[in-house]
Scaffold this motif. Structure first.
Motif, PDB file in Angstrom:
ATOM      1  N   ALA A  28      60.065  36.220  30.940  1.00 57.64           N
ATOM      2  CA  ALA A  28      61.265  35.444  31.272  1.00 57.64           C
ATOM      3  C   ALA A  28      60.898  34.082  31.846  1.00 57.64           C
ATOM      4  O   ALA A  28      61.524  33.068  31.500  1.00 57.64           O
ATOM      5  CB  ALA A  28      62.140  36.215  32.255  1.00 57.64           C
ATOM      6  N   LEU A  29      59.884  34.022  32.695  1.00 59.53           N
ATOM      7  CA  LEU A  29      59.458  32.736  33.251  1.00 59.53           C
ATOM      8  C   LEU A  29      58.900  31.832  32.167  1.00 59.53           C
ATOM      9  O   LEU A  29      59.176  30.623  32.150  1.00 59.53           O
ATOM     10  CB  LEU A  29      58.433  32.951  34.360  1.00 59.53           C
ATOM     11  N   SER A  32      61.857  30.573  30.098  1.00 60.57           N
ATOM     12  CA  SER A  32      62.628  29.545  30.803  1.00 60.57           C
ATOM     13  C   SER A  32      61.875  28.225  30.860  1.00 60.57           C
ATOM     14  O   SER A  32      62.485  27.153  30.776  1.00 60.57           O
ATOM     15  CB  SER A  32      63.011  30.023  32.204  1.00 60.57           C
ATOM     16  N   MET A  35      62.366  26.666  27.489  1.00 59.86           N
ATOM     17  CA  MET A  35      63.737  26.151  27.370  1.00 59.86           C
ATOM     18  C   MET A  35      63.882  24.846  28.160  1.00 59.86           C
ATOM     19  O   MET A  35      64.562  23.917  27.717  1.00 59.86           O
ATOM     20  CB  MET A  35      64.753  27.179  27.866  1.00 59.86           C
ATOM     21  N   GLY A  36      63.230  24.771  29.303  1.00 56.10           N
ATOM     22  CA  GLY A  36      63.246  23.523  30.069  1.00 56.10           C
ATOM     23  C   GLY A  36      62.594  22.382  29.314  1.00 56.10           C
ATOM     24  O   GLY A  36      63.091  21.246  29.313  1.00 56.10           O
TER      25      GLY A  36
END
Length: 90
Positions: A28-29, A32, A35-36
């Motif tokens: 998940a990290l 993310s 995605m950033g």
């Protein structure tokens, strides 16, 4: 002969909820962070607000460094813990 390799890599007993949660959290990290980076790229291409892009760039750079350090320390501590468990069984 290295007997630590099977303990760390192919131990079916390590499929507990804690290990699955750890793997999910790391995935998940990573997701993310990607995605950033895509969001930053989107802002750079489609928006002309240079201040927002520079702030996001600085924040993402800090997150990448922090993410690397946290991931390195987690894997390092995990390997030390597994080595400790292996030495306790002797």
């Amino acid at each position: 002969m290295n007997k630590l390799l099977p303990v760390v890599i192919s131990n079916p007993g390590k499929k507990s909820l804690v290990y699955k949660a750890r793997d999910w959290l790391m995935a998940a990290l990573t997701f993310s962070l990607w995605m950033g980076l895509f969001f930053k790229f989107y802002l750079f291409i489609f928006e002309e607000n240079a201040l927002a892009v520079s702030m996001i760039t600085a924040t993402l750079a800090k997150l990448v460094v922090l993410g690397f350090l946290v991931t390195f320390l987690v894997f390092h501590c995990w390997a030390i813990y597994n080595r400790y468990l292996y030495n306790q069984r002797k």
